[in-house]
Design a protein around this motif. Structure first.
Motif, PDB file in Angstrom:
ATOM      1  N   MET A   1      -3.956 -10.114 -39.559  1.00 37.93           N
ATOM      2  CA  MET A   1      -3.873  -9.836 -40.990  1.00 37.93           C
ATOM      3  C   MET A   1      -3.799 -11.132 -41.785  1.00 37.93           C
ATOM      4  N   LYS A   2      -4.191 -11.049 -43.060  1.00 37.82           N
ATOM      5  CA  LYS A   2      -4.067 -12.193 -43.930  1.00 37.82           C
ATOM      6  C   LYS A   2      -2.595 -12.493 -44.180  1.00 37.82           C
ATOM      7  N   SER A   3      -2.301 -13.744 -44.456  1.00 38.89           N
ATOM      8  CA  SER A   3      -0.895 -14.128 -44.545  1.00 38.89           C
ATOM      9  C   SER A   3      -0.564 -14.924 -45.798  1.00 38.89           C
ATOM     10  N   ARG A   4      -1.363 -14.775 -46.845  1.00 35.26           N
ATOM     11  CA  ARG A   4      -1.058 -15.518 -48.066  1.00 35.26           C
ATOM     12  C   ARG A   4       0.212 -14.952 -48.705  1.00 35.26           C
ATOM     13  N   VAL A   5       1.239 -15.773 -48.746  1.00 29.77           N
ATOM     14  CA  VAL A   5       2.512 -15.368 -49.331  1.00 29.77           C
ATOM     15  C   VAL A   5       2.744 -16.202 -50.581  1.00 29.77           C
ATOM     16  N   LEU A   6       3.052 -15.544 -51.667  1.00 29.77           N
ATOM     17  CA  LEU A   6       3.331 -16.215 -52.929  1.00 29.77           C
ATOM     18  C   LEU A   6       4.772 -15.916 -53.324  1.00 29.77           C
ATOM     19  N   ILE A   7       5.564 -16.970 -53.441  1.00 25.72           N
ATOM     20  CA  ILE A   7       6.974 -16.834 -53.791  1.00 25.72           C
ATOM     21  C   ILE A   7       7.172 -17.421 -55.182  1.00 25.72           C
TER      22      ILE A   7
ATOM     23  N   GLU B   1       2.500 -24.450 -39.116  1.00 21.65           N
ATOM     24  CA  GLU B   1       1.326 -24.798 -39.911  1.00 21.65           C
ATOM     25  C   GLU B   1       0.438 -23.595 -40.203  1.00 21.65           C
ATOM     26  N   LYS B   2       0.620 -22.488 -39.471  1.00 20.99           N
ATOM     27  CA  LYS B   2      -0.171 -21.281 -39.724  1.00 20.99           C
ATOM     28  C   LYS B   2       0.299 -20.538 -40.969  1.00 20.99           C
ATOM     29  N   ALA B   3       1.482 -20.883 -41.445  1.00 16.45           N
ATOM     30  CA  ALA B   3       1.973 -20.255 -42.668  1.00 16.45           C
ATOM     31  C   ALA B   3       1.068 -20.636 -43.842  1.00 16.45           C
ATOM     32  N   ASP B   4       0.874 -19.691 -44.726  1.00 20.22           N
ATOM     33  CA  ASP B   4       0.099 -19.939 -45.947  1.00 20.22           C
ATOM     34  C   ASP B   4       0.966 -19.486 -47.115  1.00 20.22           C
ATOM     35  N   VAL B   5       1.948 -20.315 -47.442  1.00 23.77           N
ATOM     36  CA  VAL B   5       2.978 -19.946 -48.414  1.00 23.77           C
ATOM     37  C   VAL B   5       2.937 -20.906 -49.595  1.00 23.77           C
ATOM     38  N   THR B   6       2.868 -20.342 -50.784  1.00 25.06           N
ATOM     39  CA  THR B   6       2.951 -21.130 -52.013  1.00 25.06           C
ATOM     40  C   THR B   6       4.196 -20.713 -52.779  1.00 25.06           C
TER      41      THR B   6
ATOM     42  N   ILE C   1       9.898 -30.340 -47.942  1.00 30.47           N
ATOM     43  CA  ILE C   1       8.660 -30.499 -47.188  1.00 30.47           C
ATOM     44  C   ILE C   1       8.769 -29.701 -45.893  1.00 30.47           C
ATOM     45  N   LYS C   2       7.984 -28.621 -45.802  1.00 31.49           N
ATOM     46  CA  LYS C   2       8.015 -27.742 -44.639  1.00 31.49           C
ATOM     47  C   LYS C   2       6.583 -27.442 -44.190  1.00 31.49           C
ATOM     48  N   PRO C   3       6.356 -27.313 -42.883  1.00 26.63           N
ATOM     49  CA  PRO C   3       5.016 -26.947 -42.408  1.00 26.63           C
ATOM     50  C   PRO C   3       4.552 -25.631 -43.012  1.00 26.63           C
ATOM     51  N   GLY C   4       3.330 -25.615 -43.519  1.00 27.66           N
ATOM     52  CA  GLY C   4       2.733 -24.387 -44.035  1.00 27.66           C
ATOM     53  C   GLY C   4       3.197 -23.983 -45.419  1.00 27.66           C
ATOM     54  N   ILE C   5       4.010 -24.834 -46.073  1.00 29.76           N
ATOM     55  CA  ILE C   5       4.563 -24.492 -47.385  1.00 29.76           C
ATOM     56  C   ILE C   5       4.046 -25.467 -48.440  1.00 29.76           C
ATOM     57  N   ARG C   6       3.667 -24.919 -49.587  1.00 27.69           N
ATOM     58  CA  ARG C   6       3.282 -25.748 -50.729  1.00 27.69           C
ATOM     59  C   ARG C   6       4.133 -25.336 -51.917  1.00 27.69           C
ATOM     60  N   LEU C   7       4.833 -26.288 -52.524  1.00 23.71           N
ATOM     61  CA  LEU C   7       5.658 -26.010 -53.695  1.00 23.71           C
ATOM     62  C   LEU C   7       5.027 -26.678 -54.894  1.00 23.71           C
ATOM     63  N   VAL C   8       4.709 -25.887 -55.927  1.00 18.76           N
ATOM     64  CA  VAL C   8       4.050 -26.432 -57.110  1.00 18.76           C
ATOM     65  C   VAL C   8       4.942 -26.246 -58.333  1.00 18.76           C
TER      66      VAL C   8
ATOM     67  N   ASP D   1       0.395 -22.003 -66.006  1.00 24.19           N
ATOM     68  CA  ASP D   1      -0.262 -22.983 -66.863  1.00 24.19           C
ATOM     69  C   ASP D   1      -1.157 -23.926 -66.068  1.00 24.19           C
ATOM     70  N   GLY D   2      -1.170 -23.729 -64.738  1.00 26.13           N
ATOM     71  CA  GLY D   2      -2.010 -24.575 -63.894  1.00 26.13           C
ATOM     72  C   GLY D   2      -3.123 -23.844 -63.181  1.00 26.13           C
ATOM     73  N   GLY D   3      -3.166 -22.525 -63.300  1.00 22.79           N
ATOM     74  CA  GLY D   3      -4.224 -21.783 -62.616  1.00 22.79           C
ATOM     75  C   GLY D   3      -3.818 -20.362 -62.283  1.00 22.79           C
ATOM     76  N   THR D   4      -4.594 -19.741 -61.394  1.00 18.21           N
ATOM     77  CA  THR D   4      -4.359 -18.359 -60.978  1.00 18.21           C
ATOM     78  C   THR D   4      -4.177 -18.310 -59.470  1.00 18.21           C
ATOM     79  N   TYR D   5      -3.233 -17.503 -59.019  1.00 17.68           N
ATOM     80  CA  TYR D   5      -2.920 -17.373 -57.593  1.00 17.68           C
ATOM     81  C   TYR D   5      -2.993 -15.903 -57.205  1.00 17.68           C
ATOM     82  N   GLU D   6      -3.588 -15.654 -56.040  1.00 20.41           N
ATOM     83  CA  GLU D   6      -3.624 -14.301 -55.500  1.00 20.41           C
ATOM     84  C   GLU D   6      -2.974 -14.312 -54.128  1.00 20.41           C
ATOM     85  N   ALA D   7      -2.320 -13.216 -53.786  1.00 14.95           N
ATOM     86  CA  ALA D   7      -1.542 -13.180 -52.546  1.00 14.95           C
ATOM     87  C   ALA D   7      -1.718 -11.850 -51.832  1.00 14.95           C
ATOM     88  N   ASP D   8      -1.391 -11.870 -50.556  1.00 14.59           N
ATOM     89  CA  ASP D   8      -1.291 -10.640 -49.781  1.00 14.59           C
ATOM     90  C   ASP D   8       0.131 -10.097 -49.840  1.00 14.59           C
ATOM     91  N   TYR D   9       1.089 -11.011 -50.005  1.00 16.86           N
ATOM     92  CA  TYR D   9       2.498 -10.648 -50.146  1.00 16.86           C
ATOM     93  C   TYR D   9       3.062 -11.441 -51.318  1.00 16.86           C
TER      94      TYR D   9
END
Length: 374
Positions: free
Chosen positions: A1-7, A27-32, A67-74, A91-99
């Motif tokens: 399954m897709k794993s895009r997580v938006l917090i 590193e497989k995490a896809d978390v913003t 700073i964590k593997p697979g995590i991006r903080l904006v 104010d910086g863009g658009t984000y879409e997530a699976d969770y």
């Protein structure tokens, strides 16, 4: 399954959830993670800032150190949330997530209490605590009101900490005898979840000459006068307030709220939208609005997401957390609370002591190390 997580939000809940997902997925995490601030501040640090024991710069923890593997903080400001589509615009863009996990905490509605901005002070925000750090040294005496302007509010013992620390602060300055302190609370006790902690606080109030008015709320401030919901008028030379809380405006505008807060399924923290969760202060859990309860909610949500990704076991929300009370004289008490794992609330109370201060420091150190490698 897709794993895009938006917090949304990098408070206790958001930080812990991102860390748990990073630990599990690497590193497989896809978390913003999105937050408009550039630093994290433990809420209880504001008492120390307020009374001049430290500064915001000293207690602030830069998100650049998270700073964590697979995590991006904006660092961006959220302008809209489409929960059904799991789409967020900033104010910086658009984000879409699976969770989508909304952990934006609670904001302060200063306008809900007429006169609060003009005639009083609040000590729950970074800015309010910092303002008081410069204001309090010039205070020379008179009646003081520590007043709560609405319920629910974050950190149930926080106003008690303020009143107790204020007593010791004024004593050290040699002006306590020139000051009356009245604490106004909408609650039936200073800490309803722990009868032992509540009684200890009331005993201390009596010992230190702090007047407690229970089941009252401050509804209006006039020049040098606080007006309560029963019509009582309290004169003051200094007002220290807890503003009425509400979810952030962007959450209210998203349509997620109902009866002022975001309704969720308490065991899972899921909103009425599939794979959209709400954790922390803005969620209608009925539990204390406190960082440790956001952390326990984050643990549950992490297992829910991981179960959908890899078949891991789901852990239902435990409703566990710890409420810590700073007495202002070097002693700290705390209560370990468990709301949901058994048939009734369980509370383990630890009386005020110097050892409690060590516990609090360990609590702080653990999270600094876990989230910021410090």
């Amino acid at each position: 399954m897709k794993s895009r997580v938006l917090i949304l939000g990098a408070g206790f809940g958001g930080m812990e959830l991102a860390t748990l997902l990073s630990e599990a997925l690497g590193e497989k995490a896809d978390v913003t993670v999105i937050d408009k601030r550039d630093r994290f501040v433990f809420g209880y640090s504001r008492i120390d800032v307020m009374f001049g024991k430290t500064t915001l710069d000293e207690v602030g923890l830069s998100y650049a150190s998270f700073i964590k593997p697979g995590i991006r903080l904006v660092k961006e400001t959220i302008t809209s949330i489409d929960a059904e589509a799991k789409r967020v615009t900033t104010d910086g863009g658009t984000y879409e997530a699976d969770y989508l996990v909304i952990a934006l905490g609670a904001d302060y509605d200063m306008e809900a209490t007429p006169g609060l901005t003009a005639h009083g002070n609040e000590f729950y925000s970074d800015e309010g605590a910092d303002r008081l750090r410069t204001l309090l040294p010039g205070f020379t005496g008179g009646p003081i009101v520590v007043g709560i302007c609405g319920f629910p509010y974050k950190c149930p013992p926080g106003p008690s900490e303020c009143a107790l620390t204020l007593h010791h602060y004024l004593t050290e300055r040699g002006i306590r005898e020139d000051c009356d302190i009245t604490f106004v609370s909408p609650l039936s006790s200073p800490m309803p979840a722990s009868a032992e902690m509540a009684q200890a606080l009331m005993n201390s109030f009596e010992e230190f000459g702090i007047r407690l008015l229970r089941q009252r709320t401050v509804v209006r401030l006039e020049p040098s006068m606080a007006v309560l919901d029963d019509g009582t008028e309290l004169p003051f030379s200094l007002f220290l307030g807890v503003p009425k809380h509400q979810p952030p405006k962007v959450v209210i505008e998203s349509g997620l709220t109902e009866d002022d807060w975001v309704p969720i399924d308490l065991p899972t923290l899921e909103t009425r939208f599939t794979d959209v969760y709400a954790i922390g202060d803005m969620a209608a859990t009925g539990l204390p609005k406190s960082g440790t309860f956001a952390e326990s909610a984050a643990r549950s949500v992490s297992t829910s997401i991981l179960a959908k990704l890899s078949g891991a076991n789901v852990e239902r929300n435990t409703g566990t957390g710890t409420c810590i009370v700073e007495y202002g004289d070097g002693r700290v008490s705390y209560a370990e609370l468990d709301f949901l794992t058994g048939p009734k609330l369980e509370a383990i109370y630890h009386p005020p002591s110097i050892a409690g201060k060590t516990f609090k420091q360990g609590f702080d150190d653990t999270r600094r190390d876990r989230w910021f490698n410090r």
